[in-house]
Design an enzyme around this catalytic site. Structure first.
Site, PDB file in Angstrom:
ATOM      1  NE  ARG A 104      -0.432  -0.251   4.834  1.00 23.58           N
ATOM      2  CZ  ARG A 104      -1.026  -0.204   6.101  1.00 23.58           C
ATOM      3  NH1 ARG A 104      -2.360  -0.276   6.214  1.00 23.58           N
ATOM      4  NH2 ARG A 104      -0.399  -0.412   7.297  1.00 23.58           N
ATOM      5  CB  CYS A 146       5.040  10.216  -6.232  1.00 22.79           C
ATOM      6  SG  CYS A 146       5.831  11.607  -6.161  1.00 22.79           S
ATOM      7  CG  ASN A 189      -5.110   4.237   6.699  1.00 17.87           C
ATOM      8  OD1 ASN A 189      -6.110   4.138   7.685  1.00 17.87           O
ATOM      9  ND2 ASN A 189      -3.920   3.655   7.092  1.00 17.87           N
ATOM     10  CD  GLU A 190      -1.348   4.581  10.334  1.00 16.27           C
ATOM     11  OE1 GLU A 190      -0.523   3.725   9.577  1.00 16.27           O
ATOM     12  OE2 GLU A 190      -1.591   4.359  11.357  1.00 16.27           O
ATOM     13  CD  GLU A 231      -5.796   2.106  12.166  1.00 14.32           C
ATOM     14  OE1 GLU A 231      -4.768   1.673  12.367  1.00 14.32           O
ATOM     15  OE2 GLU A 231      -6.003   2.495  11.042  1.00 14.32           O
ATOM     16  CD1 TRP A 272       1.522  -3.551  13.027  1.00 14.78           C
ATOM     17  CD2 TRP A 272       3.344  -2.341  13.924  1.00 14.78           C
ATOM     18  NE1 TRP A 272       1.104  -2.666  13.857  1.00 14.78           N
ATOM     19  CE2 TRP A 272       2.069  -1.962  14.628  1.00 14.78           C
ATOM     20  CE3 TRP A 272       4.548  -1.848  14.689  1.00 14.78           C
ATOM     21  CZ2 TRP A 272       1.967  -1.040  15.509  1.00 14.78           C
ATOM     22  CZ3 TRP A 272       4.382  -0.960  15.415  1.00 14.78           C
ATOM     23  CH2 TRP A 272       3.181  -0.666  15.951  1.00 14.78           C
ATOM     24  CD  GLN A 313      -1.937 -15.011   7.329  1.00 12.92           C
ATOM     25  OE1 GLN A 313      -2.110 -16.206   7.699  1.00 12.92           O
ATOM     26  NE2 GLN A 313      -1.810 -14.624   6.142  1.00 12.92           N
ATOM     27  CG  MET A 314       0.691 -13.706  12.165  1.00 12.70           C
ATOM     28  SD  MET A 314      -0.313 -15.320  12.621  1.00 12.70           S
ATOM     29  CE  MET A 314       0.442 -15.468  14.210  1.00 12.70           C
ATOM     30  CG  HIS A 315      -3.125  -6.492  13.756  1.00 10.76           C
ATOM     31  ND1 HIS A 315      -4.122  -6.117  14.425  1.00 10.76           N
ATOM     32  CD2 HIS A 315      -2.079  -5.470  13.546  1.00 10.76           C
ATOM     33  CE1 HIS A 315      -3.775  -4.812  15.107  1.00 10.76           C
ATOM     34  NE2 HIS A 315      -2.678  -4.192  14.560  1.00 10.76           N
TER      35      HIS A 315
END
Ligand code: GAL
Length: 654
Positions: free
Chosen positions: A106, A110, A144-145, A316, A324, A365-367
Site C-alpha cells: 500500500r 508519489c 490512511n496514515e 485505531e 509489525w 493475519q497475525m494482528h
C-alpha cells in the site's frame, strides 16, 4: 456537550455480506457507536477504470446504519489498484536510491504526481456524491496514515519538477536561493531553478538547507494532497466531520498544517508495538512490555489535541498482539481499558479499536481484532463491554480546557536536527518527549502546540526545548507574555535558512534572555557533565551571560548550566531526569503551578472537573493520598496493575 464514545474499524469487503447484519448487531450490543470502513477498498469500488461498484458499500452502510451505528467513511487513496498503476506507472514514488516503490502492498504513490492526484479527485468525488448525504455517514477519513512506510519523500521526476517550482516560488531568483543555502560553499551555486536537483545520491551529505527545503516541500505536498480531498468532501457531504488518522512517533510532515484543513485530528495508538520499536532500553521495555510506555500515548494524545484545535480521537486502538513490531506480546489484562481511559482523560471524542475481526489472509493475519477469524470473543471484546458500561455510568463529556503549561513541539525543528544532529543521539523528538515525561512526573496535565502567538496565550509556563528557529512574531508573543519560559538546548540556534544567527545562538531569542552560546559539544553515551543537581548528557553548551543574567545552576567545571533573566530561563544542555526535575520545580514554583508527585508508575490526568489516576506498574499502589476526601467515581484506592480511577476535583483544585 459531546459524550465520549467507542468505535471500531471494519472491513465489510473482507467478509460475506451475510455476516454484516450479525456483526453490526454485535457491535451495537457491546456498546460501540462508530464504525470506520472503506479506506482500502478501491479495487472493489472501481474494479476497472471508470466501472464503479458502489452497491455493496451502500448495503454495508445501510446495514450498519440500520443497527444504529455511525459510519466514518475512508477515502481509498492509500491503495491505488493495479489497473491504475499499470496505466500510469510513473505515479509510483521513488525511494532515495531512485528505485520505484512497487505495487503489492500500500501507499505506493508519489504525492507530487498530478495524474494520480486527479484520479484521487475522481474517486473521492464519486464516493462523496454517492454517500455524502447518507444519514449513516457522519464523518470522513482522508486516505490512511499519510507517510506510513516512509512515503512522504519521493525522489521521482514528478517530485523533482514540483520541487523546482516550489523553490522558484519561495526564492524568486536563483541568486536568492544560492545565498539562502550558502551554495558558494563547495561550488554548489546554481544559475537557474531548472538546475536544482533532489538532495539524494550525493557523494557525501547534501547541503542541510537543501535538505530542509526538500522536507518543507515534501510536507507541503502532503498538505496539498489532503486539501484536495477535503474540499471535495466538504462540497458533497456538508456537516460531516473530516479527519485523518495520524501515527505515533511520526514526523515527516507538518501535522499542524494538515490538520488546519480538517475538523479534527485522530491518531492510531499501538502502545505495545510502539514500545518494542522505540529506542528505550531493555529494562524499560521489559517492565512495560504489556502496558506500553506510560507517557508515549499521553504525549500523542496531547499533540493531536493541539493539532485538532481541541477536537481529536483515537481512530485505531490496539486490542491485542499486532504483527509489525520486532516482538508482539499480548497486552496485560486491563491494558486495553487503561489505554482507552487515558485517551478519554485527555479529551478524546472517540476511541475506536482496530479491528473488528482478525483477517485470516494476507499481510495482517497475525494482528488480533476484537474477534478472532472464527468470530468468538477475544479478551478485548469483553473489555469493550466493560469500558462501554463504565463510560455510560461516568457520563463524562469531552472537555478540552486550556492547560496552564504548554510544551512546544515543532515539526521543522525535528527535520532540522535530524538533518544535523551533531551527536548521534541528539533527537528533537526525544528531547521534547523527555521534557514531557518531566511534566508527567510532576503530575501535570499539559497542552502541546506549535510555536505561534495563539499557542502561548494565557499560559503560566512555556517550555521551548530545541526550537530550531524562532520567528519574529513568535518572539514578540513570548516577549509580551507574562508566563515563565524555559528555552534550550539548541533553541533559536539557526536562522530559518539553516544558518548560524549573526549574533550567535539563541538568535532572535536573545531578546528574551541576554546570553550567547559560544560553543557546543555532543557527548558519547558514557560521558556526562555533572552540575549542582544532576547532569547533562548527550549535549551541552558553553554560554556567555550578558548583564542582568544570573547563573541559577552551574556545572562542576564552572560553566553556567541554567541561566535566568526575569521569568526567562535557558538550559544549556540535555538534562538527565534529576536536573530536569530540579529546573522544572523552580519554574513551576515561580509560576505558581500546583504540582503533585505521584509514585513511579502512577500517572495523573485532569480533565474538566475529573481527575484520573492510572497505574502502569506491575504492583498495586495505594492512591488514597492522591484521592484525599473525594469519592471515587471509577476504580479503587488500592489501584491494581492497569487500574484506572477517577474522581471529582474540588472547586479549588479545578
Ligand atoms: C495502522 C494502519 C492499519 C493497520 C494497522 C495495523 O498503521 O492504519 O491499516 O495496518 O496499522 O496495526
Amino acid at each position: 456537550m459531546t459524550k465520549q464514545k467507542l468505535g471500531v474499524c471494519y472491513y465489510p469487503e473482507h467478509w460475506p455480506a451475510s455476516l454484516w447484519a450479525e456483526d453490526a448487531a454485535r457491535m451495537k450490543a457491546i456498546g460501540l457507536s462508530y464504525v470506520r470502513i472503506g479506506e482500502f477498498a478501491w479495487s472493489r469500488l472501481e474494479p476497472r477504470a471508470g466501472v464503479y461498484a458502489f452497491d455493496w458499500l451502500r448495503e454495508a452502510i445501510d446495514t450498519l446504519h440500520a443497527a444504529g451505528l455511525h459510519v466514518v467513511l475512508g477515502t481509498p487513496t492509500a491503495t491505488p489498484p493495479k489497473w491504475l498503476v499499470d496505466a500510469m506507472p510513473d505515479m509510483l514514488a521513488r525511494d532515495a536510491e531512485g528505485r520505484p516503490r512497487k505495487f503489492g502492498s500500500r501507499r505506493h504513490y508519489c504525492f507530487s504526481h498530478e495524474g494520480y492526484a486527479r484520479e484521487c479527485d475522481r474517486i473521492v468525488t464519486r464516493l462523496a456524491e454517492e454517500f455524502g448525504a447518507h444519514p449513516g455517514v457522519v464523518a470522513w477519513q482522508t486516505d490512511n496514515e499519510y507517510g506510513c512506510h516512509d512515503t512522504v519523500e519521493s525522489y521521482s521526476d514528478a517530485a523533482l519538477y514540483a520541487f523546482r517550482k516550489w523553490c522558484e516560488k519561495k526564492y524568486g531568483a536563483s541568486d536568492a536561493l544560492n545565498a539562502a543555502w550558502g551554495n558558494v560553499f563547495w561550488s554548489m551555486e546554481l544559475s537557474s531553478f531548472d538546475a536544482i536537483d533532489l538532495p539524494n545520491l550525493t557523494v557525501t551529505e547534501a547541503n542541510p538547507a537543501h535538505l530542509l527545503d526538500f522536507q518543507r516541500f515534501s510536507s507541503d505536498q502532503v498538505v496539498a494532497f489532503n486539501r484536495r480531498q477535503v474540499e471535495i468532501i466538504r462540497k458533497h457531504s456538508p456537516g460531516r466531520t473530516i479527519l485523518h488518522n495520524f501515527m505515533g512517533a511520526f514526523t515527516a510532515f507538518d501535522h499542524y498544517a494538515v490538520s488546519q484543513d480538517l475538523d479534527a485530528a485522530s491518531w492510531d495508538s499501538y502502545p505495545l508495538g510502539f514500545l518494542e520499536r522505540s529506542a528505550n532500553d531493555d529494562a524499560f521495555k521489559a517492565r512495560y512490555m504489556r502496558v506500553g510506555d506510560p507517557d508515549f500515548q499521553a504525549f500523542h494524545h496531547d499533540l493531536y489535541r493541539g493539532c485538532g484545535r481541541g477536537r481529536w480521537q483515537v481512530m485505531e486502538q490496539q486490542p491485542g498482539p499486532v504483527n509489525w513490531a520486532p516482538w508482539n506480546p499480548a497486552p496485560a489484562r486491563g491494558a486495553v481499558r487503561l489505554w482507552t481511559f487515558e485517551a478519554f482523560a485527555a479529551g478524546a471524542e472517540t476511541v475506536s479499536y482496530f479491528r473488528w475481526r482478525q483477517a485470516p489472509f494476507a499481510q495482517e493475519q497475525m494482528h488480533e481484532g476484537l474477534l478472532p477469524p472464527n468470530s468468538e470473543a477475544s479478551e478485548a471484546y469483553d473489555a469493550v463491554k466493560t469500558i462501554a458500561a463504565e463510560l455510560a455510568s461516568l457520563d463524562a463529556c469531552v472537555e478540552t480546557k486550556r492547560a496552564d503549561v504548554v510544551l512546544i513541539f515543532d515539526y521543522e525543528s525535528e527535520w532540522a536536527w535530524k538533518i544535523e544532529p551533531q551527536g548521534r543521539d541528539f533527537s528533537y523528538y526525544e528531547l521534547v518527549l523527555h521534557f514531557y515525561r518531566g511534566l508527567r512526573r510532576a503530575g501535570l496535565s499539559v497542552d502541546i502546540g506549535q510555536p505561534t502567538a495563539e499557542t502561548v496565550q494565557n499560559r503560566k509556563l512555556i517550555l521551548l526545548p530545541g526550537l530550531f528557529t524562532a520567528s519574529d512574531a513568535f518572539v514578540e508573543a513570548l516577549a509580551a507574555s507574562e508566563a515563565h519560559l524555559l528555552m534550550g538546548p539548541r533553541s533559536g540556534s539557526k536562522t530559518a535558512d539553516f544558518q548560524i544567527p549573526p549574533a550567535l545562538p539563541p538568535g532572535a531569542l536573545q531578546k528574551l534572555i541576554d546570553l550567547r552560546v559560544r560553543r557546543v559539544e555532543s557527548l558519547r553515551p558514557d560521558a556526562v557533565i555533572p552540575t549542582e543537581t544532576g547532569h547533562f548528557q548527550r549535549w551541552r553548551e558553553f554560554v556567555v551571560l550578558g548583564e542582568g543574567v544570573e547563573s541559577v545552576i552551574a556545572s562542576y567545571d564552572d560553566e553556567c548550566a541554567l541561566a535566568r533573566q526575569w521569568k526567562h530561563y535557558y538550559l544549556a544542555g540535555w538534562p538527565n531526569d534529576a536536573l530536569l526535575d530540579c529546573a522544572l520545580s523552580k519554574l513551576l514554583a515561580d509560576a505558581r503551578v500546583e504540582t503533585v508527585s505521584p509514585p513511579r508508575d502512577i500517572r495523573i490526568r485532569d480533565n474538566g472537573g475529573l481527575r484520573y489516576v492510572f497505574n502502569y506498574g506491575p504492583e498495586p499502589v495505594d492512591i488514597s493520598s492522591q484521592v484525599g476526601e473525594a469519592q471515587l467515581l471509577l476504580g479503587e484506592t488500592i489501584l491494581p496493575p492497569c487500574g484506572v480511577a477517577a474522581f471529582q476535583l474540588t472547586e479549588k483544585r479545578k
